[in-house]
Write a protein that holds these residues in place. Structure first.
Motif: not given
Length: 224
Positions: A159-182
């Motif tokens: 969606x968007x992202x920003x960087x203040x010189x130290x911290x990068x902030x990222x915004x994502x949207x949607x579904x996350x489907x992990x295949x297993x514990x690992x």
């Protein structure tokens, strides 16, 4: 009497001879005088020849007349533009993938004895670098040139992202489907390290559907 006649007879002849001599002298005086050949200046010694030669050579021999010569560049090589110089100094964009059960031999060891390995897709600068790096993960398949992409089976978009010189902030949207514990530590490591590397940050705050990544993964782990 005889003596007088001889003097008188010689008078006209003397005048005739004098007149002939005078005519010869006049014709000789009216004839043009020939110039000696050695009096003409040689072709290479004249003033015009001496001044025109250096002027003809001046553009070719003058220092700095060739573009780039004053900077030590060869003729015909254009000066680099500021955009080209800046592009050459920018490091390539890197997305991070997983070498399963590698034990840290080819990358940083983490999670289920896996290795985190960087791969460099095409990218740009600034926010474009962050978008390109994250897009290398979100738009990729689960298999990436022999590497595993734990995010590849999900449907996430940047969606968007920003960087203040130290911290990068990222915004994502949607579904996350992990295949297993690992896959949970793999997803966290891939997203976090890719965001950090893209802008040179030392901390990453990643949000999925407005929820912090750590909390999102805890919910996913609890649901299994």
């Amino acid at each position: 009497m005889a003596k007088r006649r001889s003097r008188g007879g010689g008078g006209p002849d003397s005048l005739t001879a004098a007149a002939g001599c005078l005519a010869l002298l006049l014709s000789a005086c009216s004839a043009p005088l020939s110039q000696p050949q050695e009096s003409s200046p040689p072709a290479t010694g004249g003033t015009a020849a001496a001044s025109s030669a250096p002027l003809a050579l001046l553009p070719a021999t003058m220092g700095g007349s060739t573009p780039g010569a004053q900077y030590g560049r060869a003729a015909g090589i254009p000066e680099p533009t500021p955009q080209a110089t800046a592009a050459a100094m920018v490091p390539p964009v890197t997305s991070y993938f997983v070498m399963v059960d590698d034990g840290g031999r080819h990358g940083v060891r983490f999670g289920c004895n896996d290795s985190l390995v960087g791969s460099a897709p095409a990218g740009g600068a600034g926010d474009t670098r962050l978008k390109a790096a994250m897009g290398g993960l979100l738009g990729g398949e689960q298999q990436h040139g022999g590497l595993f992409n734990a995010v590849g089976g999900s449907r996430l978009k940047f969606l968007s992202g920003s960087f203040d010189g130290t911290t990068v902030t990222v915004y994502l949207a949607g579904t996350l489907k992990p295949g297993g514990t690992c896959d949970l530590p793999r997803i966290e490591a891939q997203l976090t390290q890719t965001a950090l590397q893209a802008v040179g940050a030392i901390r990453a705050d990643i949000y999925i559907n407005g929820q912090a990544l750590a909390d999102f993964l805890k919910s996913a782990r609890a649901s299994r």
